[in-house]
Motif scaffolding. Structure first.
Motif, short mmCIF file in Angstrom:
data_model
loop_
_atom_site.label_atom_id
_atom_site.label_comp_id
_atom_site.label_asym_id
_atom_site.label_seq_id
_atom_site.Cartn_x
_atom_site.Cartn_y
_atom_site.Cartn_z
N VAL A 270 0.83 -1.20 0.00
CA VAL A 270 0.00 0.00 0.00
C VAL A 270 0.87 1.25 0.00
N ILE A 272 0.82 4.84 0.83
CA ILE A 272 0.00 5.79 1.59
C ILE A 272 0.43 7.21 1.26
N SER A 274 -0.18 10.91 2.37
CA SER A 274 -0.72 11.57 3.56
C SER A 274 -0.13 12.97 3.71
N VAL A 289 -1.62 7.58 10.39
CA VAL A 289 -0.78 7.02 9.34
C VAL A 289 0.18 5.98 9.91
N LEU A 292 -1.79 2.86 10.50
CA LEU A 292 -2.15 2.21 9.24
C LEU A 292 -0.93 1.55 8.60
N GLU A 293 0.21 2.19 8.66
CA GLU A 293 1.43 1.56 8.12
C GLU A 293 1.70 0.24 8.84
N THR A 304 -3.16 2.21 -3.76
CA THR A 304 -2.89 3.53 -3.19
C THR A 304 -3.98 3.93 -2.20
N LEU A 305 -3.55 4.62 -1.16
CA LEU A 305 -4.45 5.05 -0.09
C LEU A 305 -4.09 6.48 0.30
N SER A 306 -5.07 7.37 0.28
CA SER A 306 -4.81 8.76 0.69
C SER A 306 -5.44 9.01 2.06
N ILE A 307 -4.65 9.61 2.94
CA ILE A 307 -5.10 9.98 4.28
C ILE A 307 -4.79 11.46 4.46
N THR A 321 -6.50 7.97 -5.99
CA THR A 321 -6.14 6.79 -5.20
C THR A 321 -7.27 5.77 -5.18
#
Length: 374
Positions: A270, A272, A274, A289, A292-293, A304-307, A321
Motif C-alpha cells: 500500500v 499511503i 498523507s 498514518v 495504518l502503516e 494507493t491510499l490517501s489519508i 487513489t
C-alpha cells in the motif's frame, strides 16, 4: 490494476542491459528492478541467519547477500542456501578460496571485489567455480578499496578509477567466456557514485547493481540513498538495488521499495499518500498514518491510499487513489472509493474501517489478476 493511472510524463525509459539470472531471479533486460539486502548476523549461526533471510524475503527482498569471511561461514552457507526462500549471494573479500567454497555450497551469485580478490590467476579459478556450479558473479567495485595501481594513477578515488577497475575485471571475465555478471561501482559519496555509474552505463551493457555504500543510519542513509539511487533510476540506470543502512536489513528492503514506488518503477503493498498535518486537521493524521502503516504492512498487493486531514487537498488526492479518507468536522470524515465519494465514517472507527476496505480491495485485485491470467 490500481486506480492511479500512468501518465506519459511519468514514464522512465530504462537503459537496455543484457539479462542474467541470479538463481531464479532475472536481472537486467526488461525484468523488474530487483531489491536486495544483506544479513548482519554471524553467518556461522545458521538459525539466526536463516531467520533474518526469511524476514527480509517476507518484506519483499528478491535476493539476499550473506558474508562469508571464513571457511566455517562457507560450510554454514550450504544449509542457509537450502533453507532460503530467495537466491543467496556470497560476499567474498580477500580470500578467493571462499568464493570457490561458496559456489560449491550452492550460492546463486558470488560478489567479488577486484581490489581485494588477488591476482588474475585467482580470479580465473573463481570464474571456473562459478561456471561449474551455475553461479552468477557481481563485480563489486568500491571507492574505499580500489586497486593500488589505480590509486597511484589517479591520486584518489574518482569516477574514472572506479570505471577502469570495473572494465578491467569485465575484461578478465569476458576473456574466459563468462558473461553471467553484473557490476556495481559504489561509493559513500553520492556525487562520486552517481558519476561512476553514469560513465559505466555508457561503457558496458552489463546489468548494474546500484548502491550508495555505507550510507549511514536509517534517516541519513535513507536520504542519501534516495538522492543517489533515485537520480540514477530516474535516468533509467539500474537493474537491481541495495539500500545500505546501519539498521535492520528489513528496513533496507522497505526503503528500497519506497524509492521504486516513488518513481513508478515497481509497486508492492500500500502506497499511503498523507499530509504532514496542520491546525486544520480533522483527526490526528500522524498517529493514524503510523497505525495504518503498521496494520497494512502485510498487504503485498499494489494499491494507493490517501489519508488527508482536511478538505483543502483531500478530495483532490482521493481522486487519484484506490481508497481515500478526508477529514471533515464534527468527528467524522469522508471515505472515497476509486476516486468517488462513498460514505461518511467517524474518526473513532476510521482505522478499522480503512484496514477492512484495503484488505477487501486487495483480495479483489488479486482475484482479477488471477482471472486475467487464466
Amino acid at each position: 490494476m490500481t486506480h492511479n493511472p500512468i501518465r506519459p510524463w511519468r514514464n522512465i525509459e530504462r537503459r537496455r542491459s543484457r539479462q542474467i539470472f541470479v538463481g531464479n531471479v532475472p536481472v537486467g533486460g526488461d525484468a523488474p528492478i530487483s531489491v536486495q539486502t544483506m544479513t548482519n548476523t554471524d553467518t556461522r549461526d545458521v538459525a539466526a541467519t536463516v531467520a533474518q533471510v526469511q524476514a527480509c524475503a517476507e518484506a519483499g527482498a528478491d535476493i539476499v547477500r550473506v558474508s562469508t569471511p571464513d571457511e566455517a561461514s562457507t560450510r554454514a552457507l550450504r544449509e542457509i542456501v537450502r533453507e532460503s526462500p530467495v537466491p543467496i549471494v556470497a560476499d567474498i573479500h580477500f580470500h578467493y578460496r571462499r568464493a570457490i567454497e561458496a559456489a560449491e555450497a550452492g550460492a546463486a551469485c558470488l560478489r567479488i571485489n577486484p581490489g581485494n580478490i588477488g591476482s588474475e590467476e585467482r580470479v580465473r579459478e573463481v570464474i571456473a567455480a562459478a561456471r561449474d556450479h551455475g553461479c552468477a558473479i557481481r563485480i563489486g567495485v568500491n571507492a574505499g578499496s580500489l586497486e593500488k595501481h589505480l590509486l597511484e594513477k589517479y591520486g584518489e578515488p574518482c569516477p574514472e578509477a572506479m570505471v577502469e577497475s570495473a572494465l578491467e575485471h569485465i575484461r578478465i571475465l569476458e576473456e574466459h567466456g563468462f558473461r553471467d555478471y553484473k557490476v556495481s561501482v559504489k561509493a559513500s559519496d553520492v556525487f562520486l557514485a552517481a558519476a561512476a555509474y553514469q560513465a559505466l552505463a555508457e561503457a558496458t551493457d552489463a546489468p548494474l547493481h546500484l548502491g550508495i555504500t555505507e550510507a549511514g543510519g536509517l534517516l541519513s542513509g535513507t536520504v542519501k540513498s534516495a538522492i543517489g539511487l533515485g537520480s540514477l533510476l530516474w535516468a533509467g540506470i539500474g537493474d537491481t538495488i541495495r539500500v545500505s543502512l546501519s539498521a535492520d536489513p528489513v528496513e533496507e528492503v522497505r526503503v528500497g521499495y519506497e524509492i521504486l514506488k516513488a518513481l513508478g518503477l515497481r509497486h508492492r503493498g500500500v502506497n499511503i499518500i498523507s499530509c504532514p498535518s496542520c491546525a486544520r486537521q480533522g483527526f490526528d493524521v500522524i498517529a493514524t498514518v503510523a497505525e495504518l502503516e503498521r496494520r497494512l504492512a502485510h498487504v503485498k498487493t499494489p494499491m494507493t491510499l490517501s489519508i488527508i486531514g482536511c478538505v483543502v487537498n483531500g478530495p483532490g488526492e482521493a481522486l487519484m487513489t484506490d481508497i481515500g479518507f478526508t477529514g471533515g468536522g464534527a468527528g467524522h470524515g469522508m471515505v472515497y472509493l476509486a476516486g468517488r465519494q462513498s460514505h461518511k465514517m467517524s474518526n473513532a472507527e476510521m482505522i478499522d474501517h480503512i484496514v477492512e476496505l484495503v484488505e477487501k480491495r486487495a483480495a479483489e485485485i488479486e482475484a482479477e489478476t488471477k482471472q486475467a491470467a487464466e
